[in-house]
Design a protein around this motif. Structure first.
Motif, short mmCIF file in Angstrom:
data_model
loop_
_atom_site.label_atom_id
_atom_site.label_comp_id
_atom_site.label_asym_id
_atom_site.label_seq_id
_atom_site.Cartn_x
_atom_site.Cartn_y
_atom_site.Cartn_z
N GLU A 1 56.80 29.45 25.82
CA GLU A 1 56.19 30.25 24.76
C GLU A 1 55.45 29.38 23.75
N VAL A 2 56.09 28.31 23.32
CA VAL A 2 55.50 27.48 22.27
C VAL A 2 54.33 26.67 22.80
N LEU A 3 54.44 26.13 24.01
CA LEU A 3 53.32 25.39 24.59
C LEU A 3 52.09 26.29 24.71
N ALA A 4 52.30 27.52 25.18
CA ALA A 4 51.18 28.45 25.32
C ALA A 4 50.58 28.78 23.96
N SER A 5 51.43 28.97 22.96
CA SER A 5 50.94 29.30 21.61
C SER A 5 50.16 28.14 21.00
N LEU A 6 50.67 26.92 21.16
CA LEU A 6 49.97 25.76 20.62
C LEU A 6 48.62 25.57 21.29
N GLN A 7 48.60 25.75 22.59
CA GLN A 7 47.33 25.60 23.32
C GLN A 7 46.35 26.69 22.90
N TYR B 1 71.18 19.43 20.27
CA TYR B 1 72.62 19.49 20.50
C TYR B 1 73.37 19.27 19.19
N GLU B 2 74.62 19.66 19.20
CA GLU B 2 75.44 19.53 17.99
C GLU B 2 75.61 18.08 17.57
N TYR B 3 75.62 17.16 18.56
CA TYR B 3 75.83 15.76 18.21
C TYR B 3 74.55 15.08 17.71
N HIS B 4 73.42 15.78 17.75
CA HIS B 4 72.21 15.25 17.15
C HIS B 4 72.34 15.32 15.63
N SER B 5 72.08 14.22 14.98
CA SER B 5 72.25 14.17 13.53
C SER B 5 70.89 14.01 12.84
N GLY B 6 70.90 14.12 11.53
CA GLY B 6 69.69 13.92 10.75
C GLY B 6 68.97 15.23 10.48
N THR B 7 67.75 15.09 10.01
CA THR B 7 66.94 16.26 9.67
C THR B 7 65.85 16.47 10.71
N GLY B 8 65.43 17.69 10.85
CA GLY B 8 64.40 18.01 11.82
C GLY B 8 64.38 19.49 12.11
N ILE B 9 63.97 19.83 13.32
CA ILE B 9 63.89 21.23 13.74
C ILE B 9 64.93 21.50 14.82
N ARG B 10 65.37 22.73 14.90
CA ARG B 10 66.33 23.13 15.94
C ARG B 10 65.64 23.82 17.10
N SER B 11 64.42 24.25 16.89
CA SER B 11 63.66 24.93 17.94
C SER B 11 62.19 24.57 17.79
N LEU B 12 61.50 24.51 18.92
CA LEU B 12 60.05 24.27 18.88
C LEU B 12 59.33 25.41 18.17
N ARG B 13 59.94 26.57 18.12
CA ARG B 13 59.30 27.71 17.45
C ARG B 13 59.02 27.42 15.98
N GLU B 14 59.79 26.52 15.39
CA GLU B 14 59.58 26.17 13.99
C GLU B 14 58.23 25.51 13.78
N LEU B 15 57.69 24.91 14.82
CA LEU B 15 56.36 24.30 14.70
C LEU B 15 55.31 25.36 14.40
#
Length: 239
Positions: A127-133, A222-236
């Motif tokens: 979904e996100v790849l198609a939307s970005l393109q 994943y839950e063990y990923h730490s720090g700040t960022g996005i949880r889904s590509l949809r946030e882009l």
């Protein structure tokens, strides 16, 4: 998530692949079946724990050092070391496996986990790849991966989205060497400020592209990923 500028101010979005676009959703089950066929029956939950532990130790915890050339052989050796760690802690010695058997098993596991059939796209990817393109953004891949990556992307129906596709074992460079990002920019004919990079590793996918002037955002799959960022590509799409 707040990017340093709006998404429509970039010309391209480049991606990491493993644990960013693709995953093996049941690696512990696959390894469990593989070992069961060899009369070894460790607990699948323990296999999963050791996968996480090994990734933290060998991948996420790896510090920046001298950058070395990447080849299919060096990639294979990295993973053989990781699989060897898992097998050792599962107790293969108690199973009376010889070092030669363990070594052969690790090679077989590498071939198993670099073939297309066990990979799945995360639910947001197509979904996100198609939307970005559709927004006119150019898409690319910069990934530390086996030479089988283009075939895996093709088998999942997303290879056509990407140009360039820069694979460490084919390019001779691997993240976190910033040179692999410079190579991708050269292939794409883009300036660093044109590109946003998305990946899951603090050093490989944030620090390294930043060294050549590429903005980067971390994705925490994943839950063990730490720090700040996005949880889904949809946030882009909302940035």
């Amino acid at each position: 998530m707040a990017l340093s500028k709006r998404l429509d101010e970039y010309k391209a979005v480049f991606f990491d692949v493993g644990d960013t676009l693709l995953t093996i959703p049941a690696a512990q089950v696959i390894m469990g079946r593989f070992l069961a066929a060899r009369d070894f029956h460790p607990d699948e939950a323990r296999i999963g724990e050791l996968f996480t532990e090994a990734f933290r130790l060998f991948y996420y915890g790896k510090e920046v050092g001298a950058f070395e050339a990447c080849t299919p052989e060096t990639d294979r050796q990295f993973w053989i070391r990781l699989y060897g760690y898992i097998l050792e802690h599962l107790g293969v010695e108690e199973q009376k496996w010889t070092p030669e058997q363990v070594h052969a098993c690790c090679h077989e596991l590498y071939d198993l986990f670099t073939s297309p059939e066990h990979y799945s796209l995360f639910a947001d990817v197509q979904e996100v790849l198609a939307s970005l393109q559709a927004r006119g953004l150019r898409l690319g891949v910069i990934s530390n991966f086996a030479p089988t990556l283009p075939a895996i992307l093709e088998s999942k129906g997303i290879l056509h989205f990407f140009d360039p596709v820069v694979v460490s074992t084919l390019a001779g460079l691997e993240k976190p060497d910033p040179a692999i990002f410079t190579l991708a920019l050269k292939e794409a004919g883009l300036h660093p400020s044109d590109v946003l990079y998305v990946g899951d590793h603090d050093i490989n996918d944030v620090w390294a592209p930043n060294q050549v002037g590429i903005d980067a955002v971390k994705i925490l799959r994943y839950e063990y990923h730490s720090g700040t960022g996005i949880r889904s590509l949809r946030e882009l799409l909302d940035s």
